[in-house]
Every structure is written in C-alpha cells, then in structure tokens.
Design a protein around this motif. Structure first.
Motif, short mmCIF file in Angstrom:
data_model
loop_
_atom_site.label_atom_id
_atom_site.label_comp_id
_atom_site.label_asym_id
_atom_site.label_seq_id
_atom_site.Cartn_x
_atom_site.Cartn_y
_atom_site.Cartn_z
N GLN A 29 0.84 -1.20 0.00
CA GLN A 29 0.00 0.00 0.00
C GLN A 29 0.87 1.25 0.00
O GLN A 29 0.57 2.22 -0.72
N TYR A 53 2.36 1.79 -3.66
CA TYR A 53 1.43 2.30 -4.68
C TYR A 53 0.81 3.63 -4.25
O TYR A 53 0.47 4.46 -5.11
N GLY A 54 0.70 3.85 -2.96
CA GLY A 54 0.24 5.15 -2.50
C GLY A 54 1.22 6.24 -2.86
O GLY A 54 0.84 7.33 -3.32
N TRP A 73 -2.57 6.79 -4.50
CA TRP A 73 -3.80 6.10 -4.11
C TRP A 73 -4.03 6.21 -2.61
O TRP A 73 -3.10 6.20 -1.81
N GLY A 77 -7.75 0.37 -3.76
CA GLY A 77 -7.07 1.64 -3.97
C GLY A 77 -8.00 2.63 -4.64
O GLY A 77 -8.73 2.29 -5.57
N ARG A 119 -8.40 6.68 -6.26
CA ARG A 119 -7.77 7.90 -6.78
C ARG A 119 -8.87 8.95 -6.90
O ARG A 119 -9.85 8.73 -7.61
N GLU A 152 -12.72 4.15 -7.16
CA GLU A 152 -12.01 2.88 -7.03
C GLU A 152 -11.21 2.55 -8.28
O GLU A 152 -11.71 2.66 -9.41
N VAL A 153 -9.95 2.15 -8.06
CA VAL A 153 -9.00 1.96 -9.15
C VAL A 153 -8.56 0.50 -9.26
O VAL A 153 -8.53 -0.07 -10.35
N THR A 173 -13.48 -0.98 -11.72
CA THR A 173 -12.75 0.29 -11.76
C THR A 173 -13.67 1.39 -12.28
O THR A 173 -14.31 1.22 -13.32
N ASN A 198 -2.68 7.73 -13.24
CA ASN A 198 -2.56 6.89 -12.04
C ASN A 198 -3.71 5.89 -11.90
O ASN A 198 -4.03 5.47 -10.79
N THR A 199 -4.31 5.50 -13.02
CA THR A 199 -5.34 4.47 -13.05
C THR A 199 -5.06 3.51 -14.20
O THR A 199 -4.30 3.84 -15.12
#
Length: 261
Positions: free
Chosen positions: A27, A30-31, A36, A51, A53, A57-58, A132, A139-140
């Motif tokens: 986490q 990727y954050g 995220w 996650g 963005r 939801e991604v 998604t 960032n997706t």
C-alpha cells in the motif's frame, strides 16, 4: 462515468487486483507512486483493500496467506453477467478454473482462471462493486494486454468465451491482435515468441496511465522497485515496464492522443 456505463459489456477488462505478502508495505509503494488512498474490503478471501484515486475505485490489493507461495502478479478481471456460465465456457474451451466461482460478499461473484497457454486472469460478475470507476485518468489502469508466445490459437479461446471481434496487425514480424466489443477496442493479444520471459510464461499485463513515464520509472526505483524495460516510445505512447518491491510487473504509459486505450 455513470454507473450504467461502468457496467461494462461482458469481456471488457473491469478490475485489476494484486495479492502480495506484505499488504501494508505494498500500500505504501502504490500510495507513493500513484497517490492512491485505500479502503478495506471485501475480506472473504483474506485481508483486502481497494485503492482509490480522487475517491474513485481503481484497483485491489490483497494479502497472501503466510503458507502460500504463489507468484505475485497483477491479475486482469474480465466482466461477465454470469460467472458460473463463463467458468463453464472456459473449461469447455480448454482453459482451467483454479478458484471459484464464489461470492465476494455483496460485491460480486468471481473466479480465477487460466487460458490454454497458462495465462491467469479473473472473471467478475459485479453486484455492489462494478469494477474500476476511474480507468484512463492518470494513475489508473488504462489498458490490458495478454503477452503470449503466439496469438492465433489463444485468440480462438478468447473469441469463443467472450465473443470478441479481433483485428490483427498485418506484419510478418509483429504478432498483435486487438480485441473489440461492439466495435470498441478493449484489450489486446501480443505474441512475442521466444522473447517471452521464461520466469513468467504467458501473462496479462496491466498498463497504468501516468503523466510522466520517465518520472514514474525513476520513482519506482526510489521506492524499492525495479525498471525491467526503460522508458521508450511505442505505438500507443511512451512506456516503461517495471516491477514493485515484491516483483509484480506492470507497465506505466503516457498514452498518445490517438491511442485506442
């Protein structure tokens, strides 16, 4: 994207998920890389977070049980209106269903399968969770592509199970087929022959949109990941293939304006 639009045509990639050993450290990676934020659930299969963005939801990240030593990879989920019927079609067409179909709480019904070449993918019958909801923005996830030895045989599997129309690149040295649903390109098959990584075999690749490919690749390294293929210009934009600290491989891309993705 409206909820109706988000309930994608069966066969459309609708979600990507990663199962890792260290949930909290993944986490953090990727954050920091994609910005995220995370919210928990569903946890029927163990600890799991989604996650987000900008509140949408991604992707999902779950934790492997301590005694499981499975490959850490991003998994592409393809939408279905009936997970059980799709699972049966997968089996009858030479694929394998390894997990499910089973309910993920109120979120939906899912299964994990592999095609005749061994590439793993998921199927998702959405209920409360349709997948998604921010695909294509920076960032997706923006694109999903099967990397395999050659496309002709496996294309028939995906066409039969999901009803894709295919458009092949006419080239003696480039084995590439785009998968279409209702005339819209949704994914692709890329045959790379002997260039297929021996340690991975056929696999689905997730592409994440970024504002700056070179910057994202450098950031991956700063955060403890690796660059497997450095930034380069491709037909759909500037891209780089990278791996997170646990080895999960993905592609970052700044798509060109005319890209189908």
């Amino acid at each position: 994207m409206t909820e109706a639009a988000a309930r994608r045509t069966p066969g459309t990639p609708c979600w990507v998920s990663l199962i890792v050993h260290g949930l909290s450290t993944t986490q953090e990676f990727y954050g920091a890389l994609f910005g995220w934020e995370f919210r928990p659930g569903p946890d029927q299969l163990g600890p799991y977070v989604r996650g987000l963005r900008d509140g949408r939801e991604v992707a999902g990240i779950g934790q492997l049980p301590p005694d499981r030593h499975l490959p850490v990879t991003w998994t592409t989920y393809l939408a279905t209106d009936d997970a059980d019927a799709t699972a049966e079609a997968i089996r009858s067409c030479g694929g394998t269903v390894a997990v499910g179909p089973l309910d993920a709480g109120e979120a939906g019904r899912m299964a994990i399968a592999s095609d005749p070449g061994g590439a793993v993918f998921g199927i998702w019958q959405g209920a409360d969770h349709i997948g998604t909801t921010a695909a294509g923005a920076p960032n997706t996830p923006v694109w999903n592509e099967l990397v395999t030895r050659e496309t002709s045989m496996v294309a028939k599997f995906y066409q039969t199970v999901f009803g894709y129309e295919t458009e092949a690149v006419v080239s003696a040295d480039f084995d590439y087929q785009t998968l279409h649903l209702d005339g819209v390109p949704v994914a692709a098959l890329h045959g790379v022959g002997h260039a297929l990584p021996r340690d991975r075999g056929p696999h689905w690749m997730t592409y994440f949109e970024v504002a700056d490919t070179d910057g994202a690749a450098a950031r991956v390294v700063e955060l403890g990941g690796r660059v497997l293929q450095p930034p380069r210009e491709g037909s759909s934009g500037r891209l780089a293939t990278v791996a997170d600290p646990e080895g999960a491989v993905f592609t970052v891309i700044r798509s060109s304006p005319e890209s189908p993705s």
